[in-house]
Design a protein around this motif. Structure first.
Motif, PDB file in Angstrom:
ATOM      1  N   VAL A 199       0.861  -1.183   0.000  1.00  0.00           N
ATOM      2  CA  VAL A 199       0.000   0.000   0.000  1.00  0.00           C
ATOM      3  C   VAL A 199       0.897   1.233   0.000  1.00  0.00           C
ATOM      4  O   VAL A 199       1.725   1.409   0.897  1.00  0.00           O
ATOM      5  CB  VAL A 199      -0.928   0.014   1.233  1.00  0.00           C
ATOM      6  CG1 VAL A 199      -1.708   1.332   1.295  1.00  0.00           C
ATOM      7  CG2 VAL A 199      -1.887  -1.173   1.194  1.00  0.00           C
ATOM      8  N   VAL A 200       0.718   2.102  -1.006  1.00  0.00           N
ATOM      9  CA  VAL A 200       1.546   3.305  -1.127  1.00  0.00           C
ATOM     10  C   VAL A 200       0.634   4.522  -1.026  1.00  0.00           C
ATOM     11  O   VAL A 200      -0.169   4.792  -1.923  1.00  0.00           O
ATOM     12  CB  VAL A 200       2.302   3.334  -2.468  1.00  0.00           C
ATOM     13  CG1 VAL A 200       3.280   4.505  -2.485  1.00  0.00           C
ATOM     14  CG2 VAL A 200       3.017   2.011  -2.724  1.00  0.00           C
ATOM     15  N   ASP A 201       0.734   5.255   0.084  1.00  0.00           N
ATOM     16  CA  ASP A 201      -0.137   6.404   0.317  1.00  0.00           C
ATOM     17  C   ASP A 201       0.531   7.307   1.341  1.00  0.00           C
ATOM     18  O   ASP A 201       1.096   6.820   2.324  1.00  0.00           O
ATOM     19  CB  ASP A 201      -1.507   5.949   0.825  1.00  0.00           C
ATOM     20  CG  ASP A 201      -2.584   7.002   0.604  1.00  0.00           C
ATOM     21  OD1 ASP A 201      -2.471   8.103   1.193  1.00  0.00           O
ATOM     22  OD2 ASP A 201      -3.541   6.727  -0.133  1.00  0.00           O
ATOM     23  N   ASP A 202       0.488   8.638   1.113  1.00  0.00           N
ATOM     24  CA  ASP A 202       1.132   9.554   2.050  1.00  0.00           C
ATOM     25  C   ASP A 202       0.217   9.945   3.206  1.00  0.00           C
ATOM     26  O   ASP A 202       0.665  10.641   4.126  1.00  0.00           O
ATOM     27  CB  ASP A 202       1.638  10.803   1.322  1.00  0.00           C
ATOM     28  CG  ASP A 202       0.511  11.619   0.709  1.00  0.00           C
ATOM     29  OD1 ASP A 202      -0.541  11.022   0.386  1.00  0.00           O
ATOM     30  OD2 ASP A 202       0.675  12.837   0.539  1.00  0.00           O
ATOM     31  N   GLU A 203      -1.040   9.533   3.203  1.00  0.00           N
ATOM     32  CA  GLU A 203      -1.941   9.845   4.309  1.00  0.00           C
ATOM     33  C   GLU A 203      -1.746   8.820   5.420  1.00  0.00           C
ATOM     34  O   GLU A 203      -1.997   7.624   5.211  1.00  0.00           O
ATOM     35  CB  GLU A 203      -3.397   9.819   3.840  1.00  0.00           C
ATOM     36  CG  GLU A 203      -3.743  10.880   2.809  1.00  0.00           C
ATOM     37  CD  GLU A 203      -5.204  10.802   2.405  1.00  0.00           C
ATOM     38  OE1 GLU A 203      -6.047  10.514   3.281  1.00  0.00           O
ATOM     39  OE2 GLU A 203      -5.501  11.014   1.219  1.00  0.00           O
ATOM     40  N   PRO A 204      -1.319   9.263   6.607  1.00  0.00           N
ATOM     41  CA  PRO A 204      -1.059   8.314   7.697  1.00  0.00           C
ATOM     42  C   PRO A 204      -2.265   7.461   8.055  1.00  0.00           C
ATOM     43  O   PRO A 204      -2.117   6.278   8.353  1.00  0.00           O
ATOM     44  CB  PRO A 204      -0.653   9.225   8.873  1.00  0.00           C
ATOM     45  CG  PRO A 204      -0.145  10.472   8.227  1.00  0.00           C
ATOM     46  CD  PRO A 204      -0.967  10.648   6.986  1.00  0.00           C
ATOM     47  N   THR A 205      -3.470   8.043   8.012  1.00  0.00           N
ATOM     48  CA  THR A 205      -4.673   7.275   8.369  1.00  0.00           C
ATOM     49  C   THR A 205      -4.895   6.129   7.400  1.00  0.00           C
ATOM     50  O   THR A 205      -5.177   4.992   7.801  1.00  0.00           O
ATOM     51  CB  THR A 205      -5.907   8.193   8.387  1.00  0.00           C
ATOM     52  OG1 THR A 205      -5.686   9.250   9.321  1.00  0.00           O
ATOM     53  CG2 THR A 205      -7.143   7.412   8.806  1.00  0.00           C
ATOM     54  N   VAL A 206      -4.766   6.424   6.096  1.00  0.00           N
ATOM     55  CA  VAL A 206      -4.930   5.370   5.087  1.00  0.00           C
ATOM     56  C   VAL A 206      -3.849   4.317   5.266  1.00  0.00           C
ATOM     57  O   VAL A 206      -4.118   3.114   5.196  1.00  0.00           O
ATOM     58  CB  VAL A 206      -4.875   5.963   3.664  1.00  0.00           C
ATOM     59  CG1 VAL A 206      -4.885   4.857   2.616  1.00  0.00           C
ATOM     60  CG2 VAL A 206      -6.039   6.915   3.439  1.00  0.00           C
ATOM     61  N   ARG A 207      -2.620   4.766   5.520  1.00  0.00           N
ATOM     62  CA  ARG A 207      -1.496   3.846   5.641  1.00  0.00           C
ATOM     63  C   ARG A 207      -1.622   2.957   6.878  1.00  0.00           C
ATOM     64  O   ARG A 207      -1.032   1.897   6.942  1.00  0.00           O
ATOM     65  CB  ARG A 207      -0.188   4.652   5.703  1.00  0.00           C
ATOM     66  CG  ARG A 207       0.947   4.025   4.956  1.00  0.00           C
ATOM     67  CD  ARG A 207       2.095   4.957   4.705  1.00  0.00           C
ATOM     68  NE  ARG A 207       2.521   5.719   5.845  1.00  0.00           N
ATOM     69  CZ  ARG A 207       2.360   7.038   5.962  1.00  0.00           C
ATOM     70  NH1 ARG A 207       1.778   7.722   4.991  1.00  0.00           N
ATOM     71  NH2 ARG A 207       2.787   7.671   7.037  1.00  0.00           N
ATOM     72  N   GLU A 208      -2.387   3.389   7.857  1.00  0.00           N
ATOM     73  CA  GLU A 208      -2.588   2.583   9.059  1.00  0.00           C
ATOM     74  C   GLU A 208      -3.827   1.701   8.945  1.00  0.00           C
ATOM     75  O   GLU A 208      -3.760   0.497   9.212  1.00  0.00           O
ATOM     76  CB  GLU A 208      -2.734   3.500  10.280  1.00  0.00           C
ATOM     77  CG  GLU A 208      -2.990   2.747  11.579  1.00  0.00           C
ATOM     78  CD  GLU A 208      -3.176   3.673  12.761  1.00  0.00           C
ATOM     79  OE1 GLU A 208      -3.541   3.178  13.839  1.00  0.00           O
ATOM     80  OE2 GLU A 208      -2.973   4.895  12.612  1.00  0.00           O
ATOM     81  N   LEU A 209      -4.952   2.289   8.539  1.00  0.00           N
ATOM     82  CA  LEU A 209      -6.217   1.558   8.580  1.00  0.00           C
ATOM     83  C   LEU A 209      -6.388   0.580   7.413  1.00  0.00           C
ATOM     84  O   LEU A 209      -6.892  -0.529   7.608  1.00  0.00           O
ATOM     85  CB  LEU A 209      -7.391   2.547   8.599  1.00  0.00           C
ATOM     86  CG  LEU A 209      -7.469   3.461   9.817  1.00  0.00           C
ATOM     87  CD1 LEU A 209      -8.702   4.363   9.731  1.00  0.00           C
ATOM     88  CD2 LEU A 209      -7.514   2.637  11.104  1.00  0.00           C
ATOM     89  N   LEU A 210      -5.982   0.987   6.199  1.00  0.00           N
ATOM     90  CA  LEU A 210      -6.172   0.106   5.055  1.00  0.00           C
ATOM     91  C   LEU A 210      -5.348  -1.179   5.175  1.00  0.00           C
ATOM     92  O   LEU A 210      -5.889  -2.277   4.982  1.00  0.00           O
ATOM     93  CB  LEU A 210      -5.864   0.838   3.748  1.00  0.00           C
ATOM     94  CG  LEU A 210      -6.063   0.023   2.470  1.00  0.00           C
ATOM     95  CD1 LEU A 210      -7.473  -0.544   2.389  1.00  0.00           C
ATOM     96  CD2 LEU A 210      -5.747   0.866   1.242  1.00  0.00           C
TER      97      LEU A 210
END
Length: 245
Positions: free
Chosen positions: A19-30
């Motif tokens: 998973v490649v995303d700069d949003e910490p929430t997305v990077r944690e929850l997804l």
């Protein structure tokens, strides 16, 4: 003591996702949700970090945001395609599913033209995302669908698809895992403990009555007509079986 029952998906190799995303929430929850769905997941916050992770251990599929701090997702996929590292047992490039808030048709066309395998926009439905991941992996890894059938109930695990008498039935990820486990053990009584171990996994520390709650959810969605397929074995657990002949 009865021997442990292992559902069919536990015997299959676990797909590795990045998973490649700069949003910490997305990077944690997804990643947490995808691990719960049975995948092994790593996360990266930038394009360069994603390229470094992919170089060390090629994933089976990359979930790639377009908007990244150092380079956009299109550049990431260009570099991945410029230096392909096939995963052992599968030829070709690592598949990429773009995951982004950008909805423009030009972005979608550009992403697919550069070699993206699919494109889903935020906010997204988790069940739809999981179904798309399975569909891409099926195409790229050459995995044949494994269909479970009981009476007029048909379940395809890889596509998260379920039909009863030809009618599509929508289940949550937990409901789907529970039904898959019951169908994989059709004709055998499974205890609540076995269900907790294989559906909620070994780290579940809640109330075992959650099994009864989810069985009732399944009955309302799957067993509204005849024949009834989900049966209670009082004092023991549950069993799925078709109509007696």
């Amino acid at each position: 003591m009865p021997e442990p029952i292992h559902p069919q998906h536990d015997e299959e190799p676990v797909a590795r996702l990045l998973v490649v995303d700069d949003e910490p929430t997305v990077r944690e929850l997804l990643p947490a949700a995808l691990r719960y769905a049975g995948f092994a997941v790593e996360a990266a916050a930038s394009g360069q970090e994603a390229l470094d992770v992919a170089a060390r251990r090629p994933p089976d599929l990359v979930l790639l945001d377009v908007m990244l701090p150092d380079m956009d997702g299109f550049e990431v996929i260009r570099r991945l395609r410029a230096h392909p590292r096939p995963v052992p047992g599968r030829g070709g490039d690592v598949p990429v599913l773009f995951l982004t808030a950008r909805e423009g048709a030009r972005d979608k066309v550009n992403g697919l033209r550069l070699g993206g395998d699919d494109y889903i926009t935020k906010p997204f439905d988790l069940e739809e995302l999981i179904a798309r991941i399975h569909a891409v992996l099926r195409r790229t890894m050459g995995e044949p669908p494994t269909t479970l059938v009981l009476a007029d109930l048909e379940l395809v695990p890889e596509g998260h698809l379920l039909t009863r008498a030809g009618r599509a039935v929508r289940l949550s990820p937990t409901e789907f895992r529970l039904l898959h486990f019951l169908m994989a053990n059709a004709g055998r009584t499974v205890s609540k403990g076995q269900i907790l171990d294989h559906v909620w996994r070994y780290d579940f520390g809640g109330d075992p009555s959650i099994v009864d709650t989810y069985i009732s959810y399944l009955r309302r969605k799957v067993d509204t007509g005849e024949p009834k397929l989900i049966h209670t074995v009082h004092g023991t657990g549950y069993v799925m079986r078709g109509p007696r002949r």
